[in-house]
Design a protein around this motif. Structure first.
Motif, PDB file in Angstrom:
ATOM      1  N   GLY A 136       2.536  -1.356   4.189  1.00  0.00           N
ATOM      2  CA  GLY A 136       2.329   0.047   3.887  1.00  0.00           C
ATOM      3  C   GLY A 136       3.652   0.788   3.858  1.00  0.00           C
ATOM      4  O   GLY A 136       4.464   0.648   4.769  1.00  0.00           O
ATOM      5  N   LEU A 187      -2.575   4.759  -3.060  1.00  0.00           N
ATOM      6  CA  LEU A 187      -3.664   5.522  -2.466  1.00  0.00           C
ATOM      7  C   LEU A 187      -3.495   7.000  -2.803  1.00  0.00           C
ATOM      8  O   LEU A 187      -2.393   7.545  -2.707  1.00  0.00           O
ATOM      9  N   GLY A 241       5.371   7.641   3.385  1.00  0.00           N
ATOM     10  CA  GLY A 241       5.088   8.547   2.284  1.00  0.00           C
ATOM     11  C   GLY A 241       6.088   9.665   2.079  1.00  0.00           C
ATOM     12  O   GLY A 241       6.115  10.282   1.016  1.00  0.00           O
ATOM     13  N   LYS A 267      -2.628   5.585   4.201  1.00  0.00           N
ATOM     14  CA  LYS A 267      -2.086   4.227   4.065  1.00  0.00           C
ATOM     15  C   LYS A 267      -2.191   3.440   5.375  1.00  0.00           C
ATOM     16  O   LYS A 267      -2.634   2.291   5.381  1.00  0.00           O
ATOM     17  N   SER A 268      -1.786   4.041   6.480  1.00  0.00           N
ATOM     18  CA  SER A 268      -1.856   3.355   7.781  1.00  0.00           C
ATOM     19  C   SER A 268      -3.300   3.033   8.142  1.00  0.00           C
ATOM     20  O   SER A 268      -3.603   1.955   8.672  1.00  0.00           O
ATOM     21  N   THR A 280     -12.145  -1.464   1.856  1.00  0.00           N
ATOM     22  CA  THR A 280     -10.730  -1.803   1.695  1.00  0.00           C
ATOM     23  C   THR A 280     -10.572  -3.195   1.095  1.00  0.00           C
ATOM     24  O   THR A 280      -9.762  -3.404   0.193  1.00  0.00           O
ATOM     25  N   ASN A 286      -8.953   7.761  -2.154  1.00  0.00           N
ATOM     26  CA  ASN A 286      -9.469   7.668  -0.786  1.00  0.00           C
ATOM     27  C   ASN A 286     -10.613   8.669  -0.617  1.00  0.00           C
ATOM     28  O   ASN A 286     -10.454   9.859  -0.886  1.00  0.00           O
ATOM     29  N   VAL A 298       0.879  -1.170   0.000  1.00  0.00           N
ATOM     30  CA  VAL A 298       0.000   0.000   0.000  1.00  0.00           C
ATOM     31  C   VAL A 298       0.918   1.222   0.000  1.00  0.00           C
ATOM     32  O   VAL A 298       1.655   1.453   0.962  1.00  0.00           O
TER      33      VAL A 298
END
Length: 196
Positions: free
Chosen positions: A88, A112, A91, A29-30, A177, A141, A21
């Protein structure tokens, strides 16, 4: 969605797959990994401090207080014989060199996207288009549960190839998800040559 027990899984031949991810800083992401993981997600969150403001700047509207400094990890059983391991990525640009390691052995990736900060998505999309052979889907998202721009406009703004699937996801919602992970696996199966 009912998930099989560990006893049920032991009686089956289980296939496992690694999914990544990825995305820009603060896109969710988390949250996505945590929403679907059947185990307590492992994360490497660190508090964001005023001293780090110049390194990891946030928009004035963000309520983010922590940031991923290595990776998130979760596990989900999508079917009695299919187990997914989710990784994940961080970023922030300073952690991008870790992406090669996190993507090693991955079957697919979900990039995402937050349409409120679309420019944060370009490096992740560029990575999977040019620097990785991992098949990927792009997931918008739905912050506040709303799609603020049509998917066609998002595709144009991101200059996405027509072959790259573009879907929506509410990263807070387990069912949403899971649908995105299924879309990622379907794309992987469609684009990856079968092995003899």
């Amino acid at each position: 969605m009912a998930f099989p027990s560990s006893a049920d899984r032991q009686s089956l031949s289980v296939t496992s797959a690694k999914l990544v991810v990825a995305g820009g800083f603060g896109v969710g992401k988390s949250t996505l990994v945590a929403s679907v993981s059947e185990i307590p997600p492992v994360n490497t969150e660190a508090w964001m401090t005023q001293a780090g403001e110049s390194v990891d700047p946030l928009s004035d509207s963000s309520a983010k207080t922590t940031t991923t400094v290595a990776m998130d990890f979760g596990r989900v059983t999508l079917a009695p014989d299919l187990l997914l391991y989710l990784f994940g990525t961080p970023g922030q640009p300073r952690f991008w060199p870790m992406w090669d390691d996190l993507c090693r052995g991955a079957s697919g990736a979900v990039v995402l996207v937050d349409t409120r900060q679309l420019d944060a998505s370009f490096p992740a999309i560029n990575y999977f288009e040019n620097d990785s052979d991992v098949p990927f889907v792009v997931a918008v998202n739905l912050f506040d549960g709303k799609l603020t721009h049509s998917l066609e406009k998002v595709r144009d703004a991101l200059c996405l190839d027509e072959k790259t699937p573009l879907v929506t996801v509410d990263a807070r919602d387990r069912r949403s998800t899971a649908k995105t992970l299924v879309a990622c696996l379907a794309h992987t199966m469609k684009t990856t040559p079968t092995r003899a």
